[in-house]
Scaffold this motif. Structure first.
Motif, short mmCIF file in Angstrom:
data_model
loop_
_atom_site.label_atom_id
_atom_site.label_comp_id
_atom_site.label_asym_id
_atom_site.label_seq_id
_atom_site.Cartn_x
_atom_site.Cartn_y
_atom_site.Cartn_z
N ARG A 277 1.23 3.85 -2.98
CA ARG A 277 0.34 4.98 -2.55
C ARG A 277 -1.14 4.76 -2.74
O ARG A 277 -1.93 5.57 -3.38
N ILE A 278 -1.51 3.67 -1.96
CA ILE A 278 -3.02 3.32 -1.95
C ILE A 278 -3.51 3.13 -0.50
O ILE A 278 -2.62 2.54 0.20
N PRO A 279 -4.37 3.39 -0.27
CA PRO A 279 -5.09 2.83 1.01
C PRO A 279 -4.99 1.52 1.39
O PRO A 279 -5.49 0.79 0.53
N LYS A 280 -4.55 1.16 2.67
CA LYS A 280 -4.31 -0.38 2.93
C LYS A 280 -5.60 -0.92 2.94
O LYS A 280 -5.79 -2.05 2.59
N LYS A 281 -6.73 -0.25 3.55
CA LYS A 281 -8.06 -1.04 3.43
C LYS A 281 -8.43 -1.31 2.12
O LYS A 281 -9.02 -2.57 1.92
N ALA B 48 0.83 -1.17 -0.16
CA ALA B 48 0.00 -0.12 0.12
C ALA B 48 1.01 1.43 -0.09
O ALA B 48 0.58 2.22 -0.91
#
Length: 134
Positions: free
Chosen positions: A20-24, A16
């Motif tokens: 650069r992306i949200p972990k959820k 993530a």
């Protein structure tokens, strides 16, 4: 996605952050890919995610269907999730359905032939359409 030295793609938090992306959001994607048999996970030290197969054996169409469902832009053009339009007077002659079936077939033709390995290569090569394989 980033690869680790052991051929894995790393832990969820690492992936993530690196992309650069949200972990959820990533956790949802990885769970769907795991349920589809494309990704394996291992918990604990040295754990993380790894592809269940070789990138050259995983087709992009399979990935997209696992994450987003059928490729058809509308239900009446779908092979796997077909639903007729309620207000369509003539399904066989419907110009919209015929057109969207052609769109589905064209997308399927490209995505079902393209492998994850090729898709990764497209991200690394400046102009992949000029590459020739002899």
């Amino acid at each position: 996605m980033q690869r680790d030295g052991a051929g894995g793609i790393g832990g969820g938090a690492e992936i993530a952050l690196a992309n650069r992306i949200p972990k959820k959001f990533l956790d949802t994607i990885l769970l769907e890919l795991k349920n589809a048999g494309m990704v394996r996970s291992k918990k604990g030290p040295g754990g993380g995610y790894r592809l269940a197969g070789r990138p050259k054996d995983i087709h992009v169409g399979h990935i997209i269907r696992a994450l987003d469902g059928p490729l058809a832009p509308i239900n009446c053009a779908s092979k796997s999730a077909y639903l007729p339009c309620e207000d369509c007077p003539d399904l066989e002659a419907c110009a919209v359905r015929i057109t969207m079936t052609k769109v589905r077939d064209a997308a399927s033709d490209i995505l079902d032939r393209m492998t994850l390995d090729e898709m990764i290569m497209y991200g690394r090569v400046r102009d992949p359409d000029l590459m020739y394989h002899i």
